[in-house]
Design a protein around this motif. Structure first.
Motif, PDB file in Angstrom:
ATOM      1  N   SER A  43       5.349  16.549  23.160  1.00 15.57           N
ATOM      2  CA  SER A  43       4.598  17.114  22.039  1.00 15.57           C
ATOM      3  C   SER A  43       3.097  17.104  22.361  1.00 15.57           C
ATOM      4  CB  SER A  43       4.856  16.291  20.767  1.00 15.57           C
ATOM      5  OG  SER A  43       4.255  15.004  20.895  1.00 15.57           O
ATOM      6  N   ASN A  44       2.309  17.618  21.424  1.00 11.28           N
ATOM      7  CA  ASN A  44       0.852  17.626  21.620  1.00 11.28           C
ATOM      8  C   ASN A  44       0.186  16.406  20.980  1.00 11.28           C
ATOM      9  OD1 ASN A  44       1.212  18.264  18.960  1.00 11.28           O
ATOM     10  ND2 ASN A  44      -0.127  20.064  18.957  1.00 11.28           N
ATOM     11  N   ILE A  45       0.981  15.392  20.680  1.00 14.77           N
ATOM     12  CA  ILE A  45       0.451  14.155  20.098  1.00 14.77           C
ATOM     13  C   ILE A  45      -0.132  13.295  21.212  1.00 14.77           C
ATOM     14  CG2 ILE A  45       1.067  12.029  18.866  1.00 14.77           C
ATOM     15  CD1 ILE A  45       3.222  13.686  17.422  1.00 14.77           C
ATOM     16  N   PRO A  46      -1.374  12.810  21.066  1.00 17.47           N
ATOM     17  CA  PRO A  46      -2.030  12.024  22.118  1.00 17.47           C
ATOM     18  C   PRO A  46      -1.230  10.791  22.522  1.00 17.47           C
ATOM     19  CG  PRO A  46      -3.609  12.658  20.423  1.00 17.47           C
ATOM     20  CD  PRO A  46      -2.255  13.033  19.907  1.00 17.47           C
ATOM     21  N   GLU A  47      -1.303  10.437  23.777  1.00 18.00           N
ATOM     22  CA  GLU A  47      -0.560   9.297  24.304  1.00 18.00           C
ATOM     23  C   GLU A  47      -0.931   8.006  23.573  1.00 18.00           C
ATOM     24  OE1 GLU A  47       2.302   7.438  26.354  1.00 18.00           O
ATOM     25  OE2 GLU A  47       1.877   9.597  26.475  1.00 18.00           O
ATOM     26  N   GLU A  48      -2.198   7.862  23.216  1.00 12.36           N
ATOM     27  CA  GLU A  48      -2.627   6.636  22.533  1.00 12.36           C
ATOM     28  C   GLU A  48      -1.962   6.508  21.157  1.00 12.36           C
ATOM     29  OE1 GLU A  48      -6.733   7.530  20.279  1.00 12.36           O
ATOM     30  OE2 GLU A  48      -6.863   7.711  22.463  1.00 12.36           O
ATOM     31  N   ASP A  49      -1.696   7.643  20.498  1.00 18.45           N
ATOM     32  CA  ASP A  49      -1.012   7.611  19.208  1.00 18.45           C
ATOM     33  C   ASP A  49       0.467   7.283  19.384  1.00 18.45           C
ATOM     34  OD1 ASP A  49      -3.284   8.151  17.822  1.00 18.45           O
ATOM     35  OD2 ASP A  49      -2.892  10.290  17.551  1.00 18.45           O
TER      36      ASP A  49
ATOM     37  N   ILE B  80       0.859  -1.180   0.000  1.00 22.13           N
ATOM     38  CA  ILE B  80       0.000   0.000   0.000  1.00 22.13           C
ATOM     39  C   ILE B  80       0.899   1.235   0.000  1.00 22.13           C
ATOM     40  CG2 ILE B  80      -1.767   1.281   1.269  1.00 22.13           C
ATOM     41  CD1 ILE B  80      -2.606  -1.368   2.521  1.00 22.13           C
ATOM     42  N   ASN B  81       0.669   2.118  -0.950  1.00 23.29           N
ATOM     43  CA  ASN B  81       1.500   3.320  -1.062  1.00 23.29           C
ATOM     44  C   ASN B  81       0.610   4.554  -0.956  1.00 23.29           C
ATOM     45  OD1 ASN B  81       3.711   4.953  -1.449  1.00 23.29           O
ATOM     46  ND2 ASN B  81       3.676   4.773  -3.670  1.00 23.29           N
ATOM     47  N   PRO B  82       0.163   4.859   0.262  1.00 22.50           N
ATOM     48  CA  PRO B  82      -0.763   5.986   0.440  1.00 22.50           C
ATOM     49  C   PRO B  82      -0.049   7.333   0.353  1.00 22.50           C
ATOM     50  CG  PRO B  82      -0.210   5.048   2.555  1.00 22.50           C
ATOM     51  CD  PRO B  82       0.495   4.206   1.520  1.00 22.50           C
ATOM     52  N   ASN B  83      -0.807   8.395   0.518  1.00 21.71           N
ATOM     53  CA  ASN B  83      -0.278   9.739   0.341  1.00 21.71           C
ATOM     54  C   ASN B  83       0.370  10.252   1.635  1.00 21.71           C
ATOM     55  OD1 ASN B  83       0.276  12.238  -0.805  1.00 21.71           O
ATOM     56  ND2 ASN B  83      -1.719  13.068  -0.278  1.00 21.71           N
ATOM     57  N   PHE B  84       1.532   9.696   1.966  1.00 19.45           N
ATOM     58  CA  PHE B  84       2.284  10.207   3.109  1.00 19.45           C
ATOM     59  C   PHE B  84       2.814  11.599   2.797  1.00 19.45           C
ATOM     60  CE2 PHE B  84       3.049   5.619   4.134  1.00 19.45           C
ATOM     61  CZ  PHE B  84       2.495   5.642   5.401  1.00 19.45           C
ATOM     62  N   HIS B  85       2.884  12.441   3.816  1.00 20.38           N
ATOM     63  CA  HIS B  85       3.616  13.698   3.676  1.00 20.38           C
ATOM     64  C   HIS B  85       5.107  13.387   3.826  1.00 20.38           C
ATOM     65  CE1 HIS B  85      -0.074  16.182   5.213  1.00 20.38           C
ATOM     66  NE2 HIS B  85      -0.302  15.575   4.074  1.00 20.38           N
ATOM     67  N   CYS B  86       5.930  14.409   3.742  1.00 21.97           N
ATOM     68  CA  CYS B  86       7.360  14.265   4.041  1.00 21.97           C
ATOM     69  C   CYS B  86       7.525  13.660   5.431  1.00 21.97           C
ATOM     70  CB  CYS B  86       8.011  15.642   3.972  1.00 21.97           C
ATOM     71  SG  CYS B  86       9.726  15.686   4.527  1.00 21.97           S
ATOM     72  N   CYS B  87       8.578  12.872   5.641  1.00 17.65           N
ATOM     73  CA  CYS B  87       8.833  12.285   6.959  1.00 17.65           C
ATOM     74  C   CYS B  87       9.061  13.364   8.018  1.00 17.65           C
ATOM     75  CB  CYS B  87      10.035  11.346   6.907  1.00 17.65           C
ATOM     76  SG  CYS B  87      11.626  12.196   6.693  1.00 17.65           S
ATOM     77  N   GLY B  88       9.433  14.569   7.572  1.00 13.66           N
ATOM     78  CA  GLY B  88       9.563  15.698   8.490  1.00 13.66           C
ATOM     79  C   GLY B  88      10.978  16.074   8.865  1.00 13.66           C
ATOM     80  N   ILE B  89      11.957  15.293   8.437  1.00  9.37           N
ATOM     81  CA  ILE B  89      13.332  15.574   8.869  1.00  9.37           C
ATOM     82  C   ILE B  89      13.825  16.944   8.410  1.00  9.37           C
ATOM     83  CG2 ILE B  89      14.488  14.416   6.926  1.00  9.37           C
ATOM     84  CD1 ILE B  89      15.540  14.355  10.657  1.00  9.37           C
ATOM     85  N   PRO B  90      13.422  17.465   7.221  1.00  8.79           N
ATOM     86  CA  PRO B  90      13.856  18.824   6.874  1.00  8.79           C
ATOM     87  C   PRO B  90      13.297  19.864   7.841  1.00  8.79           C
ATOM     88  CG  PRO B  90      13.120  17.656   4.916  1.00  8.79           C
ATOM     89  CD  PRO B  90      12.693  16.833   6.093  1.00  8.79           C
TER      90      PRO B  90
ATOM     91  N   LYS C 291       1.744  13.324  12.714  1.00 11.39           N
ATOM     92  CA  LYS C 291       0.295  13.118  12.794  1.00 11.39           C
ATOM     93  C   LYS C 291      -0.260  12.537  11.496  1.00 11.39           C
ATOM     94  CE  LYS C 291      -0.438  16.869  16.135  1.00 11.39           C
ATOM     95  NZ  LYS C 291      -0.963  18.249  16.328  1.00 11.39           N
ATOM     96  N   ASN C 292       0.221  13.033  10.361  1.00  6.04           N
ATOM     97  CA  ASN C 292      -0.209  12.501   9.071  1.00  6.04           C
ATOM     98  C   ASN C 292       0.175  11.032   8.935  1.00  6.04           C
ATOM     99  OD1 ASN C 292       1.154  12.018   6.070  1.00  6.04           O
ATOM    100  ND2 ASN C 292      -0.922  12.857   5.983  1.00  6.04           N
ATOM    101  N   TYR C 293       1.365  10.716   9.362  1.00  6.34           N
ATOM    102  CA  TYR C 293       1.891   9.349   9.318  1.00  6.34           C
ATOM    103  C   TYR C 293       0.999   8.406  10.138  1.00  6.34           C
ATOM    104  CZ  TYR C 293       5.473   5.698  10.272  1.00  6.34           C
ATOM    105  OH  TYR C 293       6.192   4.531  10.415  1.00  6.34           O
ATOM    106  N   ILE C 294       0.691   8.806  11.355  1.00  2.00           N
ATOM    107  CA  ILE C 294      -0.142   7.993  12.247  1.00  2.00           C
ATOM    108  C   ILE C 294      -1.549   7.827  11.653  1.00  2.00           C
ATOM    109  CG2 ILE C 294      -1.260   7.924  14.514  1.00  2.00           C
ATOM    110  CD1 ILE C 294       1.223   9.389  15.608  1.00  2.00           C
ATOM    111  N   LYS C 295      -2.109   8.909  11.140  1.00  3.83           N
ATOM    112  CA  LYS C 295      -3.456   8.882  10.570  1.00  3.83           C
ATOM    113  C   LYS C 295      -3.557   7.866   9.434  1.00  3.83           C
ATOM    114  CE  LYS C 295      -6.817  11.892   8.240  1.00  3.83           C
ATOM    115  NZ  LYS C 295      -7.060  13.282   7.752  1.00  3.83           N
TER     116      LYS C 295
END
Length: 203
Positions: free
Chosen positions: A65-71, A5-15, A30-34
């Motif tokens: 971060s503001n990412i939920p603990e469950e994520d 499956i090759n979904p529409n991931f955003h950049c990994c974020g390292i830049p 967040k996009n990755y987790i979603k």
């Protein structure tokens, strides 16, 4: 027996992370987790060393971060590996149509070169020549190319000379940043390719 499956991931974020933009970096996470949740993905395979390191480090950088603990707990269940590790684990050998000679530049973020070397040595019709200092930095190193050009230009020159001395017309690597740096300073003396892209175009 593999469904890709090759979904529409955003950049990994390292830049974003490298320049201190933690807001956009967290948005990448967040996009990755979603997407992983949406498609019920448990294993992620990448061909880029920097992406691999970034994805594996997500857990570390979500602290505070503001990412939920469950994520965050969900992230811990995801198995991230690079394509070379995956191929070697499954004993997937490749045969090229015609013989070709290449060398390889090891990105700084690759920690399992033994898997890459296994692929290089077990690909039919591929002659791998190890250049001198194959595992030394290409010189790009984030934004230091811009800030410290006098230093990085010497690194570029040394890398270019080592590639030329290998006698190979193709230099392969596994990092987009390295690929850009090696290409920009090749002066047309050799061609630079992502290793997987290079092999897949010749099977």
């Amino acid at each position: 027996n593999v469904q890709v499956i090759n979904p529409n991931f955003h950049c990994c974020g390292i830049p974003y992370f490298s320049r201190g933009d933690l807001v956009e970096f967290n948005n990448s996470i967040k996009n990755y987790i979603k997407i992983l949740k949406k498609y019920d993905i448990k294993e992620v395979v990448t061909t880029c060393a920097s992406c691999e390191k970034s994805l594996k480090d997500y857990i570390k950088w979500t602290n505070g971060s503001n990412i939920p603990e469950e994520d965050i707990e969900f992230l811990k269940t995801i198995n991230v590996k690079n394509i070379y590790e995956y191929l070697r684990e499954n004993n997937k050998k490749i045969a090229l149509r015609k013989p070709v000679k290449i060398t390889y530049h090891k990105p700084c973020n690759i920690n399992n070169f033994e898997d890459i070397k296994w692929l290089l040595e077990n690909t039919e019709n591929l002659e791998y020549i190890e250049m001198q200092d194959f595992n030394k930095c290409c010189g790009l190193n984030g934004i230091s190319k811009v800030k410290e050009f006098k230093i990085t230009s010497k690194i570029f020159e040394a890398k270019r000379n080592n590639i030329k001395q290998s006698g190979a017309k193709f230099v392969t690597t596994s990092c987009l940043g390295c690929e850009i740096a090696l290409s920009s300073y090749s002066f047309g003396q050799y061609k630079v390719k992502d290793l997987i892209e290079f092999l897949s175009s010749r099977v």
